[in-house]
Motif scaffolding. Structure first.
Motif, mmCIF file in Angstrom:
data_model
loop_
_atom_site.group_PDB
_atom_site.id
_atom_site.type_symbol
_atom_site.label_atom_id
_atom_site.label_comp_id
_atom_site.label_asym_id
_atom_site.label_seq_id
_atom_site.Cartn_x
_atom_site.Cartn_y
_atom_site.Cartn_z
ATOM 1 N N GLY A 72 0.800 -1.221 0.000
ATOM 2 C CA GLY A 72 0.000 0.000 0.000
ATOM 3 C C GLY A 72 0.831 1.269 0.000
ATOM 4 N N ASN A 73 1.956 1.251 0.739
ATOM 5 C CA ASN A 73 2.787 2.460 0.817
ATOM 6 C C ASN A 73 4.099 2.300 0.057
ATOM 7 O OD1 ASN A 73 4.369 0.792 2.333
ATOM 8 N ND2 ASN A 73 4.281 1.979 4.225
ATOM 9 N N GLY A 74 4.189 1.209 -0.724
ATOM 10 C CA GLY A 74 5.443 0.903 -1.399
ATOM 11 C C GLY A 74 5.813 1.882 -2.486
ATOM 12 N N GLY A 75 4.836 2.637 -2.995
ATOM 13 C CA GLY A 75 5.118 3.526 -4.117
ATOM 14 C C GLY A 75 6.204 4.530 -3.821
ATOM 15 N N TRP A 76 5.964 5.420 -2.857
ATOM 16 C CA TRP A 76 6.935 6.481 -2.600
ATOM 17 C C TRP A 76 8.157 5.969 -1.861
ATOM 18 C CZ3 TRP A 76 8.538 8.109 2.200
ATOM 19 C CH2 TRP A 76 7.766 7.692 3.303
ATOM 20 N N LEU A 77 7.985 4.989 -0.966
ATOM 21 C CA LEU A 77 9.140 4.435 -0.272
ATOM 22 C C LEU A 77 10.043 3.670 -1.230
ATOM 23 C CD1 LEU A 77 7.730 3.150 3.142
ATOM 24 C CD2 LEU A 77 9.461 4.920 2.790
ATOM 25 N N GLN A 127 21.578 -5.503 -6.904
ATOM 26 C CA GLN A 127 21.055 -6.587 -6.076
ATOM 27 C C GLN A 127 20.064 -6.054 -5.049
ATOM 28 O OE1 GLN A 127 23.735 -9.810 -5.534
ATOM 29 N NE2 GLN A 127 23.294 -9.986 -3.369
ATOM 30 N N GLN A 128 20.362 -4.903 -4.472
ATOM 31 C CA GLN A 128 19.475 -4.359 -3.447
ATOM 32 C C GLN A 128 18.261 -3.656 -4.056
ATOM 33 O OE1 GLN A 128 21.571 -3.408 0.527
ATOM 34 N NE2 GLN A 128 22.923 -2.539 -1.039
ATOM 35 N N ILE A 129 18.400 -3.091 -5.243
ATOM 36 C CA ILE A 129 17.224 -2.554 -5.931
ATOM 37 C C ILE A 129 16.235 -3.680 -6.210
ATOM 38 C CG2 ILE A 129 16.407 -1.598 -8.126
ATOM 39 C CD1 ILE A 129 18.876 0.195 -8.148
ATOM 40 N N ALA A 130 16.735 -4.801 -6.700
ATOM 41 C CA ALA A 130 15.867 -5.952 -6.959
ATOM 42 C C ALA A 130 15.185 -6.415 -5.676
ATOM 43 C CB ALA A 130 16.672 -7.093 -7.571
ATOM 44 N N PHE A 131 15.918 -6.377 -4.568
ATOM 45 C CA PHE A 131 15.346 -6.779 -3.279
ATOM 46 C C PHE A 131 14.198 -5.862 -2.867
ATOM 47 C CE2 PHE A 131 15.676 -5.827 1.365
ATOM 48 C CZ PHE A 131 15.068 -6.977 1.831
ATOM 49 N N LEU A 132 14.383 -4.547 -2.982
ATOM 50 C CA LEU A 132 13.316 -3.616 -2.614
ATOM 51 C C LEU A 132 12.081 -3.796 -3.498
ATOM 52 C CD1 LEU A 132 15.321 -0.304 -1.971
ATOM 53 C CD2 LEU A 132 14.429 -1.914 -0.278
#
Length: 482
Positions: A72-77, A127-132
């Protein structure tokens, strides 16, 4: 600390393996993971301790963001997290490139920051972008124990030059205590895979490097390159970069297996590809999958019409080229591959199905020739140097000086090995987990290759001994520069 150097082979690796199993047995599974994380940070800091705060800060910030990201809040975060990761990558890797281009376009004389490139920043950033993104898509979730996430990012076999590992693949393995119980199998299989990769690096790639350097260094100096030197240099680099990076990926898989973990397969006979689309399914597989899943799909993929799909392919390959280095030569290399991917899609649409399979010899030969030519832009230090190489390959500078038999013999040996022998993943097919093989589309071999027997043991021991002797001459991996 390069995998092929004596300090790693005779000191760091054996001591780390021994200490890990001692800690794991006496203090428990989680203590073993914490020790391995600390050892990985020592490995990273060995090159330049100044960048330890960068990787530690990156791990802490991304883990904290993943804990609060929700669908739900994943967009801006999520956007904030991706921007933060790309911002760090941009500052350290592309700041000088950006200033140089601004100066060239505007006539200004802005000072380049001159920041050193932190080791592995391209890999641990992606790797961390893919994780987020996976957390926001509910494909994975952050580990409850922070040290496990630290291990996922900083695990030293894959930290410096990949493969790019997904959290959903590594996290379950970190929680399985049984992986460290069969020490003999872990060490036997892991050391065998490592030996194959080490041989690719020190016996093949490092011996091809002088022939490639002879041609490209001549071009970089602005001197004309003859037909013989241009083609032997380009072909030598084509084989060098394959054996160098494929060797690193094999060594990474082998080292990880020594500790009981399995990393993704990163190569699947790319020079046997029948077209460029097939090539990118086989070369640097984890990067290709990242660009497809997190860039191509995000741009719309093939969901917004045929023309948009072709444009997306080109954008992805241009950015993929730029990811490799802050120079326009890398962008051109990516653009040429993007154009080839578009051409393949157009042929698939216009011509009868199965065309590449029906004429696979001609198609494979044309693909390999295209790859050789485009590697010139990847290796050349400037467009002028690339132009000199291409002029030489076209015969515009005459035959030039005969470079001798060495580069021809090396090229023939390299091509025979690539085209006649199975890939490492096929040799160890039965020893690699099904999910790992599936993501790389590795076909089962006609017969079982590697076995835990005396013949393989003696053969790989001799190979490993030869590699260790050759390892006293230092040579970095090509992908350490990216």
């Amino acid at each position: 600390m390069v995998f092929s150097t004596p300090i790693f082979l005779f000191v760091f690796l054996p001591l780390t393996v021994l200490a890990f199993y001692v800690v794991n047995r006496r203090l428990g599974h989680e203590a073993g993971l914490i020790f391995l994380l600390l050892a990985s940070l020592v490995f990273y800091g060995w090159w330049d301790v100044r960048f330890m705060p960068l990787i530690l800060g990156s791990i802490v910030v991304n883990y904290a963001l993943a804990r609060v990201i929700r669908p739900g809040n994943g967009g801006w975060l999520l956007a904030f997290g991706v921007a933060l990761n790309l911002g760090a990558l941009g500052v350290f890797k592309y700041a000088d490139f950006f200033v140089r281009n601004v100066n060239a376009l505007t006539g200004l004389e802005l000072t380049e920051p001159g920041l050193p490139l932190p080791l592995a920043i391209s890999f641990f950033t992606f790797q961390q972008i893919a994780f987020l993104v996976d957390c926001s898509r509910r494909i994975t979730s952050p580990d409850a124990k922070p040290h496990r996430y630290g291990m996922f990012v900083a695990f030293f076999p894959q930290l410096i030059a990949g493969p790019i590992v997904h959290h959903r693949l590594m996290s379950p393995q970190l929680g399985e205590k049984d992986r460290q119980r069969d020490i003999s199998a872990n060490l036997g299989i892991g050391l065998s895979i490592f030996a194959v990769g080490l041989a690719k690096k020190v016996l093949l790639a490092d011996n091809l490097a002088p022939y490639a350097n002879a041609a490209f260094d001549t071009a970089a100096a602005g001197e004309p390159v003859g037909l013989w030197l241009a083609w032997t240099g380009a072909l030598a680099y084509t084989l060098q970069i394959y054996f160098d990076f494929s060797g690193y990926s094999d060594m990474a898989m082998g080292i990880a297996r020594m500790f009981g973990f399995q990393l993704p397969v990163n190569f699947n006979a790319p020079y046997k590809a029948r077209n460029i689309t097939d090539f990118w399914r086989r070369w640097h597989i984890t990067l290709s999958q990242f660009l497809r899943d997190y860039l191509y799909v995000s741009l719309g993929g093939n969901r917004k019409g045929y023309a948009r799909m072709l444009a997306n392919l080109m954008i992805v390959m241009l950015l993929g080229g730029l990811w490799h280095g802050a120079a326009w030569t890398f962008v051109v290399w990516g653009g040429l591959h993007g154009a080839a991917l578009i051409w393949c899609r157009m042929l698939d649409r216009w011509l009868p199905k199965g065309l590449f399979g029906r004429f696979w010899i001609a198609s494979s030969a044309c693909t390999f020739l295209f790859v050789i030519i485009t590697w010139v832009f990847f290796r050349a230090t400037s467009f002028d140097a690339a132009a000199i190489m291409l002029q030489g390959m076209a015969g515009l500078n005459g035959l030039g000086v005969n470079p001798g038999d060495g580069p021809f013999i090396a090229a023939i040996i390299g091509l025979i090995l690539i085209w006649s022998l199975p890939e490492t993943a096929q040799i160890f097919y039965r020893q690699i987990e099904e999910g790992v093989l599936k993501t790389a589309n590795v076909a089962p071999p006609r017969k079982e290759r590697w076995k835990a027997n005396m013949r393989w043991g003696i053969g790989l021991s001799v190979l490993l001994f030869a590699c260790m002797i050759a390892s006293w001459s230092y040579s970095e991996f090509i992908y350490y520069n990216f």
